[in-house]
Design an enzyme around this catalytic site. Structure first.
Site, PDB file in Angstrom:
ATOM      1  N   SER A  18       0.888  -1.190  -0.096  1.00  0.00           N
ATOM      2  CA  SER A  18       0.306   0.162  -0.001  1.00  0.00           C
ATOM      3  C   SER A  18       0.722   1.251  -0.145  1.00  0.00           C
ATOM      4  O   SER A  18       1.528   1.602   0.960  1.00  0.00           O
ATOM      5  CB  SER A  18      -0.846  -0.027   1.228  1.00  0.00           C
ATOM      6  OG  SER A  18      -1.417   1.621   1.401  1.00  0.00           O
ATOM      7  N   HIS A  59      -8.208   0.801  -4.358  1.00  0.00           N
ATOM      8  CA  HIS A  59      -9.259   0.783  -3.210  1.00  0.00           C
ATOM      9  C   HIS A  59      -9.816   1.970  -2.968  1.00  0.00           C
ATOM     10  O   HIS A  59      -9.316   3.064  -2.573  1.00  0.00           O
ATOM     11  CB  HIS A  59      -8.338   0.318  -1.839  1.00  0.00           C
ATOM     12  CG  HIS A  59      -9.000   0.198  -0.429  1.00  0.00           C
ATOM     13  ND1 HIS A  59      -8.505  -0.106   0.672  1.00  0.00           N
ATOM     14  CD2 HIS A  59     -10.583  -0.014  -0.616  1.00  0.00           C
ATOM     15  CE1 HIS A  59      -9.641  -0.129   1.390  1.00  0.00           C
ATOM     16  NE2 HIS A  59     -10.751  -0.187   0.680  1.00  0.00           N
ATOM     17  N   ASP A  90      -6.777  -6.340   4.267  1.00  0.00           N
ATOM     18  CA  ASP A  90      -6.015  -4.993   4.155  1.00  0.00           C
ATOM     19  C   ASP A  90      -6.187  -4.410   5.761  1.00  0.00           C
ATOM     20  O   ASP A  90      -7.291  -4.577   6.078  1.00  0.00           O
ATOM     21  CB  ASP A  90      -6.793  -4.201   3.223  1.00  0.00           C
ATOM     22  CG  ASP A  90      -5.999  -2.649   3.167  1.00  0.00           C
ATOM     23  OD1 ASP A  90      -4.973  -2.698   3.665  1.00  0.00           O
ATOM     24  OD2 ASP A  90      -6.867  -1.967   2.258  1.00  0.00           O
TER      25      ASP A  90
HETATM   26  C1  DX5 Z   1      -6.291   1.541   5.632  1.00  0.00           C
HETATM   27  C2  DX5 Z   1      -5.944   1.212   4.148  1.00  0.00           C
HETATM   28  C3  DX5 Z   1      -4.958   0.300   3.945  1.00  0.00           C
HETATM   29  C4  DX5 Z   1      -3.575   0.654   5.011  1.00  0.00           C
HETATM   30  C5  DX5 Z   1      -2.677  -0.428   5.318  1.00  0.00           C
HETATM   31  O1  DX5 Z   1      -7.422   2.405   5.606  1.00  0.00           O
HETATM   32  O2  DX5 Z   1      -7.058   0.844   3.282  1.00  0.00           O
HETATM   33  O3  DX5 Z   1      -4.409  -0.076   2.647  1.00  0.00           O
HETATM   34  O4  DX5 Z   1      -2.720   1.370   4.028  1.00  0.00           O
HETATM   35  O5  DX5 Z   1      -1.610  -0.080   6.097  1.00  0.00           O
HETATM   36  P1  DX5 Z   1      -1.185  -0.858   7.261  1.00  0.00           P
HETATM   37  O6  DX5 Z   1      -0.829  -2.280   6.441  1.00  0.00           O
HETATM   38  O7  DX5 Z   1      -0.203  -0.085   7.739  1.00  0.00           O
HETATM   39  O8  DX5 Z   1      -2.321  -1.475   8.322  1.00  0.00           O
HETATM   40 ZN    ZN Z   2      -6.454  -0.276   1.109  1.00  0.00          ZN
END
Ligand code: DX5
Ligand code: ZN
Length: 217
Positions: A6, A64, A174
């Site tokens: 991400s 997303h 996610d």
């Molecule tokens: C949260 C996002 C995720 C986020 C994940 O709202 O949809 O994609 O970037 O980040 P980590 O892996 O740090 O939880």
């Molecule tokens: Zn996401």
């Protein structure tokens, strides 16, 4: 297992170089977290930034959409070069129409569920999705803690998809994904894992990808 890093956790001042480094490291997908400050409290980037970076990358753009009424922007994201659009079931009134339109435009279609949203919200659209995204944190920010109820939800979704003859449908997870929970998520039936902080916080990318791949076995 497909790892989709991400970009929310990447250095936003150097996205073109980051995309190139990811590709050289052997990553195949990249996850774009589009936020509008309405559906979620945060604001990130949109179709213009993605379009500007499309020529810099051959990666699969997994987009997303954490935005209200995503149906307003589907063709914009197609024009920007998105390969897959994932919409939240909580964000659109006419979910089936939105998913069908994504496919009609030539993209893969995904439906995302917030942690408190039941799997039954997908019961009548199982044929309209190429992927289901199970949120393992409440969306809006990177670096949050993984919600353990996700594991049961993924296993139940896998059973539901298999029973519906949709073994081919991908399950993405996610939020708070790390080396410690990767094995259990894959065992429960996840195929695509998104990682922000647990990936970008630990360069080099090639070694981190190998660590996630090993953790998935
Ligand atoms: C949260 C996002 C995720 C986020 C994940 O709202 O949809 O994609 O970037 O980040 P980590 O892996 O740090 O939880
Ligand atoms: Zn996401």
């Amino acid at each position: 297992m497909i790892l989709s890093p991400s970009l929310l956790s990447a250095d936003c001042g150097n996205l073109a170089a980051t995309l190139k480094n990811l590709e050289e490291a052997g990553v195949k997908w990249v996850h774009w977290d589009v936020m509008d400050g309405q559906f979620v409290p945060n604001i990130t980037f949109g179709q213009h930034v993605i379009k500007g970076l499309r020529p810099a990358s051959g990666l699969f753009f997994d987009v997303h959409l954490m935005i209200e009424r995503p149906e307003r922007y589907l063709s914009d994201f197609k024009a920007a070069g998105a390969d897959m659009l994932v919409v939240h079931v909580e964000s659109t009134v006419h979910l089936q129409r939105t998913l069908a339109e994504i496919r009609r435009l030539g993209m893969k279609a995904g439906a995302a569920l917030n942690p408190a949203t039941p799997l039954s919200s997908l019961d009548y659209v199982l044929d309209d999705v190429d992927m289901v995204l199970i949120m393992s944190v409440n969306p809006g920010f990177g670096g949050q803690k993984f919600l353990p109820a996700t594991l049961r939800k993924v296993a139940e979704l896998r059973a539901k998809l298999d029973a519906a003859g949709r073994c081919d449908c991908l399950i993405q997870v996610d939020g708070g994904v790390n080396l410690e929970n990767t094995g259990a998520l894959v065992k429960a039936g996840a195929n695509v894992l998104v990682s922000g902080s647990a990936f970008f916080g630990h360069p080099p990318f090639g070694e981190r990808l190998a660590a996630f791949t090993a953790a998935a076995c």
